[in-house]
Design an enzyme around this catalytic site. Structure first.
Site, mmCIF file in Angstrom:
data_model
loop_
_atom_site.group_PDB
_atom_site.id
_atom_site.type_symbol
_atom_site.label_atom_id
_atom_site.label_comp_id
_atom_site.label_asym_id
_atom_site.label_seq_id
_atom_site.Cartn_x
_atom_site.Cartn_y
_atom_site.Cartn_z
ATOM 1 N N TYR A 1 -1.432 -0.540 10.536
ATOM 2 C CA TYR A 1 -1.761 -0.884 9.140
ATOM 3 C C TYR A 1 -0.590 -0.522 8.225
ATOM 4 O O TYR A 1 -0.080 -1.363 7.476
ATOM 5 C CB TYR A 1 -3.039 -0.172 8.678
ATOM 6 C CG TYR A 1 -3.311 -0.470 7.214
ATOM 7 C CD1 TYR A 1 -3.675 -1.752 6.823
ATOM 8 C CD2 TYR A 1 -3.159 0.510 6.235
ATOM 9 C CE1 TYR A 1 -3.879 -2.059 5.480
ATOM 10 C CE2 TYR A 1 -3.370 0.217 4.898
ATOM 11 C CZ TYR A 1 -3.731 -1.067 4.526
ATOM 12 O OH TYR A 1 -3.917 -1.371 3.194
ATOM 13 N N SER B 1 0.849 -1.190 0.000
ATOM 14 C CA SER B 1 0.000 0.000 0.000
ATOM 15 C C SER B 1 0.883 1.237 0.000
ATOM 16 O O SER B 1 2.035 1.190 0.463
ATOM 17 C CB SER B 1 -0.870 0.009 1.260
ATOM 18 O OG SER B 1 -1.490 1.274 1.436
#
Ligand code: NDP
Ligand code: 8X3
Length: 252
Positions: free
Chosen positions: A152, A139
């Site tokens: 995350y 990501s």
């Protein structure tokens, strides 16, 4: 021999879009995820076009991962491409307000789960050798910090470094490894992160043009079907209408 793609998190978003994209090109599909009914409807639809094998799987469970890999029917092995896509973000609040359990769930899924599946499939990918591909879903959050990203983003930084380190060890096997790092993309991801809050979903994706799962599936398909001598190490993809912000400064 037919090409076989093994997808984790095929029940939604990028994973589901990858199932359609690879099916369009005639690949055999191994589709996994926790939601059995979604797997069955994918099998019903895509099974009319290409061979499809489904297995309900929680990637956090290493024994279950091993069992699913060992039970792969002969027609679905060896694996040509692994798409390590299953993952999630939880708790968009600042770290000091997050429940420890949410941090554990992200680590167990995005880090341990990805490692479990990779470990179980390396022998199969090695058997395929030249042209085999591992695509790991990283990501932009693995590279760029932002408030509420905490574990995350850190889990996606792990995905990036693990992908690079795998490349070092796999040199000479013919297996490629790519960290695909998307930015703002419209999917159930945001509902999961915000515990089903539709207003948060509408706010994030409204009045702009996020990436769609099909955009990322196209990039993943591209990575996995390049000539065997070409390895994209990291592919960061943002919507045109997304960029970076300035540093934040605390002032009196
Ligand atoms: P979705 O929420 O739409 O899909 C996530 C998928 O992961 C689902 O199929 C879900 O299936 C599966 N999954 C979650 N936990 C587990 C588990 N424990 N075991 C097995 N499968 C699991 O999200 P996206 O498609 O958007 O996200 C896919 C990947 O891309 C994730 O790794 C995410 O971090 C990453 N990503 C997403 C971005 C975005 O903006 N959307 C941007 C950058 C990266 P099920 O619930 O059936 O198990
Ligand atoms: C998901 C993209 O920007 O929400 O990985 O972290 S972002």
């Amino acid at each position: 021999m037919s090409q076989v793609v093994f997808i984790t998190g095929a029940t939604s978003g990028f994973g589901r879009a990858c199932a359609y994209r690879f099916a369009q090109a005639g690949w055999s599909l191994v589709l996994t995820g926790r939601r059995q009914e979604r797997l069955e409807s994918l099998k019903e639809e895509l099974g009319r076009r290409v061979p499809v094998h489904i297995a309900a799987l929680d990637v956090r469970d290493s024994e279950a991962v091993k069992a699913v890999v060992e039970a792969l029917p002969a027609d679905f092995r060896p694996i040509t491409a692994l798409i390590n896509n299953a993952g999630l973000a939880l708790a968009p609040e600042p770290s000091q307000q997050v429940a420890l359990e949410d941090w554990h769930t992200m680590i167990d899924t995005n880090v341990t789960g990805l490692v479990n599946v990779t470990h179980a499939l390396l022998p199969s990918l090695t058997e395929t050798g030249e042209g085999a591909t591992i695509v790991n879903l990283g990501s932009v959050a693995g590279q760029w910090p932002y408030p509420g990203s905490h574990v995350y983003g850190a889990s996606k930084a792990f995905v990036q470094q693990f992908s690079y380190n795998l490349r070092c060890d796999l040199l000479g096997t013919g297996i490629r490894v790519t960290d695909v790092a998307p930015g703002l993309s419209e999917s159930e991801f945001t509902l999961v992160r915000n515990r089903g809050d539709q207003a948060a979903y509408d706010k994030l994706y409204g009045d702009t043009t996020p990436l769609q799962p099909e955009d990322i599936a196209e990039q993943i398909f591209h990575v996995a079907t390049l000539p065997a001598h070409v390895n994209i190490n990291r592919l960061e993809v943002m919507p045109t209408r997304q960029a970076w912000s300035p540093f934040a400064v605390d002032r009196d």
